[in-house]
Design a protein around this motif. Structure first.
Motif, PDB file in Angstrom:
ATOM      1  N   GLY A  23       9.944  -4.118   3.713  1.00 30.82           N
ATOM      2  CA  GLY A  23       9.000  -4.079   2.608  1.00 30.82           C
ATOM      3  C   GLY A  23       9.612  -4.587   1.321  1.00 30.82           C
ATOM      4  O   GLY A  23      10.814  -4.536   1.098  1.00 30.82           O
TER       5      GLY A  23
ATOM      6  N   ASN B 191      -1.287  -3.697   4.821  1.00 28.07           N
ATOM      7  CA  ASN B 191      -0.762  -2.336   4.663  1.00 28.07           C
ATOM      8  C   ASN B 191      -1.316  -1.414   5.751  1.00 28.07           C
ATOM      9  O   ASN B 191      -0.624  -0.552   6.284  1.00 28.07           O
ATOM     10  CB  ASN B 191      -1.109  -1.810   3.274  1.00 28.07           C
ATOM     11  CG  ASN B 191      -0.410  -0.512   2.959  1.00 28.07           C
ATOM     12  OD1 ASN B 191       0.796  -0.479   2.766  1.00 28.07           O
ATOM     13  ND2 ASN B 191      -1.168   0.583   2.896  1.00 28.07           N
TER      14      ASN B 191
ATOM     15  N   ASN C  86      -3.818  -7.844   1.272  1.00 27.49           N
ATOM     16  CA  ASN C  86      -2.684  -6.916   1.179  1.00 27.49           C
ATOM     17  C   ASN C  86      -3.050  -5.533   1.709  1.00 27.49           C
ATOM     18  O   ASN C  86      -2.232  -4.862   2.353  1.00 27.49           O
ATOM     19  CB  ASN C  86      -2.219  -6.802  -0.276  1.00 27.49           C
ATOM     20  CG  ASN C  86      -1.403  -7.999  -0.712  1.00 27.49           C
ATOM     21  OD1 ASN C  86      -0.701  -8.610   0.087  1.00 27.49           O
ATOM     22  ND2 ASN C  86      -1.513  -8.362  -1.973  1.00 27.49           N
TER      23      ASN C  86
ATOM     24  N   CYS D 247       2.887   5.005  -4.511  1.00 27.13           N
ATOM     25  CA  CYS D 247       2.715   3.828  -3.663  1.00 27.13           C
ATOM     26  C   CYS D 247       2.314   2.592  -4.454  1.00 27.13           C
ATOM     27  O   CYS D 247       2.528   1.470  -3.999  1.00 27.13           O
ATOM     28  CB  CYS D 247       1.698   4.119  -2.554  1.00 27.13           C
ATOM     29  SG  CYS D 247       0.019   4.445  -3.159  1.00 27.13           S
TER      30      CYS D 247
ATOM     31  N   THR E 119       8.693   1.167  -1.745  1.00 25.36           N
ATOM     32  CA  THR E 119       8.243   0.882  -0.396  1.00 25.36           C
ATOM     33  C   THR E 119       8.777   1.950   0.543  1.00 25.36           C
ATOM     34  O   THR E 119       9.834   2.540   0.303  1.00 25.36           O
ATOM     35  CB  THR E 119       8.730  -0.512   0.068  1.00 25.36           C
ATOM     36  OG1 THR E 119       8.291  -0.736   1.411  1.00 25.36           O
ATOM     37  CG2 THR E 119      10.241  -0.606   0.018  1.00 25.36           C
TER      38      THR E 119
END
Length: 888
Positions: A696, A633, A629, A684, A690
């Motif tokens: 997102g 990102n 993840n 965040c 998002t």
């Protein structure tokens, strides 16, 4: 004037009953004579029609004159109605003259003209008079609409009467002219309406009596058999008498009103004479009073000046109060007060000082802009300290307003300091809040004795308002601080609740996902084990499938645990962060390399690994998912390309113990992307937050946060907008060194063939369980539901080959796995029951698995776990049999 009627019931009110009775007698006598002597003929008919036309025209002119003189709309409406009558009767009379002979004009014969002009006129007058009553309160502009309406109605009726029969055989009640039956009804309605209005207007009374007479005349017309027969002549005579009655009544009203006006004029002359006498007397009295008023004018002017001054002060106080009421901080309140006093009082020196009761001194809080020069000379700049002497200041801090007309004669430090700079008069007002003095307002002028009592009262009230506003500003500041604390607490609670909601939502879909991947896991394990001839490439693919299946199971299990910590007994194992980092970079190559290259974007992803990094304790697939993840990102943060570095290492961090440090293992993802501002950095990690819009979900970094929490790790974020971001996971080092993975554990001995019952509502799970268990030599019976499983177990129990173990799913419709286990234990208490569930390893209560369940397996099922459970069951049965033989 006809319309200016006197109220009925007075001595001067008119009574038209004599006129009405006389007209009725004339009508009765005339009609009787006409009928008795059978007077008929076109000439007499024309004379009567002409008379009706003339009387209607006279009534219209008379009413129009009344409307002009009184500027009233009701007589105008009546004049229009009678004008319509006069015009209609005129055309009817002309139609009967010789100029309309037997030849047709405009396509119509003389008979058609007569029928089309008399019948519409008979209807038109009562309609117009009734409309005038209804529209009596409308403006004069409505007259055009009424006239237009009557014209259109007369044209329509003219056309209608060309087609309806003028005369018919005697019908109901002997009526021979049914087309005119509505006329007496209309006059009766008009008469009733005007009769109800008679108390308010004599003219309404007159029209009502005329309407009742016209009801009789038009009622008689219903029985005529020809244009000139005696009945028609009697009816026309009645119409003429009715119009004459109306003219007589109107003339009588006009004459009476003229007499009333003359009487009123005579009375007015008498009243004027009396008024002149009284005015003369009053003038003499006023002349006597004028002398006294002249002496009072001076006093009034002085009072007015004082009131103007007070009003100006009140207005100034109101302006300052409104201005400070809109402020929420003390300094802005002080600034408004001081500037307003300098500009509008005016004052030469203004300052506000705060009182410290502990030090018994004042601190200058604010000095006016115009007073800045004097403040430097007086050494009273902002934050300067002023000692409290025993004269004015001491009394002011005790709550008194102090006024010194001339401070040049006062021998105390503070007045002397002001006097040296030319200030002479001084007012000091206390600032009091909740009965405590917290400051003083100092106002001074260069001339002595320049503050009036009004000024002192104004400053006292202003100090009260300023003190209240300042106190409220202090309370607002405290409330704002408390609100900020509360908001932070609410945000923390909200984040926890969001995590809880996410976990509860994910729990519902975990069962379905685990059911869906259970066949994949079982078939993959079976292929890897039972197919020795697989190519290395195929075996590698199957290993990847097995690993990904386990990762999916771990992911759906962790989604529901966002809102709570991992169970204490969750299995942790040794994890090599270097290996995980290399796997993630390789697995995500399509995302950071292939897909961006299709858009012409180049992203360079590489590892910077510490070869000496020790292993940590954790769940490998969770850490791998969290790192994935973070890489995704970082890719999203590089819309124009850039670099991504996955780094491992260790660092020394300060511990909670004074002077001690601890070593942590670092796992970092560094990108050179767009970075984040402070507001985004703080949020965040929140679920569903998002910055990617519809692309997102807001769950990626939230899942990273969940993994970190379950591993007792910290998440650190270093970011600069436009320069990139660094996401850092700091894992605690294990207390004892971890041993390197050794040889694989020995494979378990497979259980002997057994008769098994598998209960599940998912057909794919049933089929995969049956296939892999039958490969191991077991006999498997499948049941596609809880009740079907109970029935199959009961049937086998009643037969010769009962089952030796039962596998049942937990979540099934109608009858779930717990109910199946309970039913089996009631029939065979020693029957092993293995519960399979896709809900994760958590049960709702602690005794759910203890009461009727012997073994608990989570989905997706692993072949080794199934074999281990069956081996334990077979071992337990063997031990029980050995114990039984020994006892025997």
């Amino acid at each position: 004037m006809l319309f200016s009627d006197a109220p009925r019931g007075t001595s001067e009110s008119l009574d038209f009953r004599v006129n009405a009775l006389l007209a009725l007698l004339i009508f009765v006598a005339g009609a009787a004579g006409i009928l008795a002597w059978r007077i008929d003929g076109a000439i007499f008919h024309t004379i009567l029609d002409t008379s009706v036309a003339l009387t209607g025209a006279l009534a219209a002119v008379l009413l129009w004159d009344v409307s002009v003189r009184t500027e009233s709309s009701w007589p105008l409406f009546l004049a229009i109605a009678f004008t319509a009558l006069a015009v209609g009767e005129f055309f009817h009379t002309v139609a009967a003259l010789e100029w309309l002979d037997s030849t047709s004009r405009f396509g119509l014969s003389a008979a058609q003209w007569r029928a089309g002009t008399w019948g519409p006129t008979a209807h038109l007058l009562p309609i117009g008079v009734g409309a005038a009553l209804l529209l009596r309160d409308r403006g004069r502009r409505t007259a055009w609409l009424l006239a237009l309406g009557l014209i259109l109605l007369e044209v329509a009726l003219f056309a209608l009467f060309q087609f309806v029969p003028r005369y018919t055989a005697p019908g109901l009640l002997g009526i021979t002219r049914p087309t005119l039956v509505l006329v007496p009804v209309l006059w009766a309605a008009v008469g009733f309406g005007y009769w109800r209005f008679r108390a308010a207007s004599e003219m309404a009374h007159a029209i009502a009596l005329t309407a009742f007479l016209l009801v009789l005349a038009h009622g008689l017309m219903l029985y005529s058999r020809g244009p000139n027969d005696p009945v028609a002549m009697a009816a026309h005579f009645g119409k003429f008498v009715g119009d004459v009655l109306l003219l007589l009544n109107l003339i009588q009203i006009g004459a009476t009103n003229t007499a009333r006006r003359r009487i009123a004029e005579r009375e007015l002359v008498v009243l004027n004479r009396e008024l002149e006498d009284r005015v003369g007397e009053r003038t003499a009295q006023l002349q006597e009073t004028n002398a006294g008023l002249t002496s009072e004018m001076d006093l009034h002017e002085r009072t007015s000046a004082k009131l103007r001054t007070q009003f100006e002060r009140i207005n100034l106080l109101s302006q300052i109060t409104r201005a400070i009421g809109e402020r929420q901080d003390m300094q802005s309140i002080f600034q408004i007060v001081v500037r307003s006093l300098e500009d509008q009082l005016p004052a030469d020196f203004v300052s506000i000082c705060l009182y410290d009761p502990v030090e018994y001194a004042l601190t200058v809080a604010h000095v006016g802009v115009r007073s800045a020069g004097l403040s430097r000379e007086l050494e009273m700049r902002k934050h300067a300290h002023v000692a409290i002497d025993e004269n004015g200041l001491s009394r002011c801090v005790r709550g008194e307003l102090v006024y010194e007309p001339d401070i040049a004669e006062i021998a105390f430090p503070f007045p002397e300091r002001l006097a040296k700079q030319g200030l002479r008069s001084l007012v000091i007002a206390p600032l009091i809040a909740e009965n405590d003095v917290f400051g003083v307002l100092v106002v001074a002028r260069l001339q002595e004795c320049t503050f009036t009592s009004t000024d002192c009262e104004f400053l006292r009230q202003l100090s009260d308002h300023a003190a209240l506003a300042a106190h409220q500003a202090q309370l607002h500041a405290r409330l704002q601080a408390a609100y900020d604390d509360l908001r932070q607490t609410q945000q923390a609670i909200l984040q926890q609740e969001r995590l809880r909601a996410l976990g509860q939502m994910a729990s519902g879909i975990a069962h379905d996902i685990n059911n869906a991947i259970s066949p994949v896991a079982l078939y993959t394990d079976s292929l890897i084990e039972s197919e020795p001839n697989l190519s290395p490439r195929t075996r590698n693919y199957l290993d990847v499938v097995k690993r990904v299946t386990n990762d999916i199971a771990g992911t759906v299990g962790r989604l529901r645990e966002f809102y709570r910590e991992r169970e204490p007994n969750s299995p942790h194992a040794s994890v090599d962060l270097n290996s995980v980092a290399q796997q993630v970079v390789e697995f995500t190559r399509a995302r950071w390399n292939d897909m961006p290259q299709e858009r012409g974007i180049v992203i360079d992803a590489r590892c910077a690994l510490d070869p000496a990094a020790p292993h940590i304790m954790g769940v490998e697939h969770e850490i791998r998912e969290a790192l994935t993840n973070l890489v995704f990102n970082a890719v999203d943060a590089l819309p124009q390309g850039g670099t991504i570095v996955v780094r491992t290492g260790s660092d020394e961090r300060s511990s909670t113990k004074a002077g001690s440090t601890r070593t942590v293992q670092l796992l970092e993802v560094i990108d050179s992307g767009v970075g984040m501002d402070e507001a985004t950095r703080l949020r965040c990690m929140e679920p569903f937050f998002t910055t990617k819009g519809e692309r997102g979900t807001g769950l990626g970094l939230a899942s990273v946060y969940g993994v970190a929490e379950r591993h007792s790790a910290d998440v650190e974020i270093d970011t600069v907008p436009g320069q990139g971001s660094t996401f850092r996971l700091t894992f605690p080092m294990p207390i004892e060194p971890l041993s390197e993975p050794g040889e694989a554990p020995l494979r378990l001995v497979r259980a002997p063939p057994m008769r098994l019952l598998v209960v599940d509502d998912d057909p794919f799970v049933l089929e995969s369980m049956r296939v892999v268990l039958e490969i191991d030599g077991h006999t498997v019976t499948s049941a596609s539901g809880g009740q079907e499983g109970i029935d199959a177990f009961q049937a086998a129990l009643n037969g010769t080959l009962p089952f030796e173990a039962v596998f049942t799913d937990l979540g099934m419709p109608h009858v779930d796995g717990l109910q199946v286990a309970r039913a089996i234990k009631q029939r065979a208490a020693d029957m092993p029951v293995i519960l399979l569930t896709g809900w994760g390893r958590r049960m709702k209560t602690a005794d759910e698995r203890a009461a009727h369940i012997d073994f608990f397996l989570s989905k997706p099922s692993q072949l080794e776990e199934l074999r281990e459970v069956l081996t334990q069951i077979a071992t337990r049965v063997c031990n029980d049999d050995t114990a039984l033989l020994t006892a025997n």
